[in-house]
Write a protein that holds these residues in place. Structure first.
Motif: not given
Length: 280
Positions: A16-22, A24-25, A47-50, A109-118
């Protein structure tokens, strides 16, 4: 927290901390389900902007919107109500999930976090192999999707929720207040459920009646559509979707085959099964 789970948590936070935020959130895709609770908590820990976003489908279980708002999640209204969509496009099936693209699967948003699990399904295990993927949405819109809990098990999710003191959607708890990680949240009557949504219709029979009414409007206004030609009315269409494995089986049951006297009346069958008057 076990050492194995701690390693998964550390990996998730690092991702999560490696995701670019240039630009936007980062969108945290929040459905109200247990997995989205986990990724929201991980985003806070990282602690990421989201922007935590819930895409209202108009057919999620009662209490979902209130639960999302209680978490401070942003609620986006659908561009069209599910039942109005059915009136225009017909009843969704597991092979024709047009409702998802209108109600859930669109870019914010251009970048998104999702709760997908295999571990959720064989299909997901085959489809997802890396914790970062590029997704293309309608109109050729693209977004980078990050999957921090891709390798988590149900046991991992349950332990993390307990350790962090997370309060989940009320439907995850039984009458004694015990948490059930095996329960799943999702659209009422979703054809992708193992029982094709029948248990939801038993619990919410009025939803089934609205679905039938909307499907009948589609049939009445689209007489040239395959649904209208093959089934004639919404009762037949819904009976075929919920209780028949093939068109051949549907025809055999509704005509009686060589024994017309035992032919099933789909409307009566549905009313008896779901214990509701389905007259529209």
């Amino acid at each position: 927290m076990t050492e194995a789970l701690q390693k998964k948590v550390d990996f998730a936070i690092k991702l999560l901390r490696s995701i670019p935020t240039d630009d936007g959130p980062i969108e945290v895709s929040f459905s109200g389900g247990k997995d989205s609770e986990v990724i929201l908590e991980l985003a806070k820990m990282a602690g990421i902007p989201y922007r935590a976003i819930y895409k209202n489908t108009s057919i999620d279980p009662p209490g979902t919107i209130a639960h999302c708002k209680s978490k401070g999640v942003e609620v986006l209204a659908p561009t069209i109500n599910f039942f109005d969509l059915v009136k225009q496009t017909g009843m969704p099936t597991r092979f024709r999930r047009i409702c998802c693209s209108y109600l859930k699967e669109y870019k914010v948003c251009d970048r998104a976090v999702q709760g997908i699990r295999r571990s959720e399904s064989v299909k997901r295990a085959k489809r997802y192999h890396e914790p970062e993927v590029c997704r293309t949405y309608p109109n050729k819109q693209k977004a980078r999707i990050y999957l921090p809990i891709l390798e988590w098990t149900d046991e991992d999710v349950a332990q993390f929720i307990a350790e962090r003191g997370i309060k989940c959607h009320p439907l995850y708890y039984d009458e004694q207040g015990n948490f059930h990680v095996e329960r799943r949240l999702g659209c009422i009557g979703c054809p992708l459920r193992s029982d094709i949504g029948k248990s939801d219709f038993v619990k919410y029979p009025k939803f089934l009646k609205r679905l039938i009414a909307s499907t009948q409007i589609f049939i009445d206004t689209h007489p040239a559509a395959k649904t209208a030609k093959d089934y004639g009315n919404a009762y037949n269409r819904v009976f075929r979707a919920l209780f028949c494995n093939s068109t051949e089986q549907y025809k055999s049951l509704t005509t009686g085959g060589m024994f017309p006297e035992i032919a099933i009346d789909p409307k009566k069958f549905l009313e008896d099964y779901f214990k509701i008057d389905l007259t529209i």
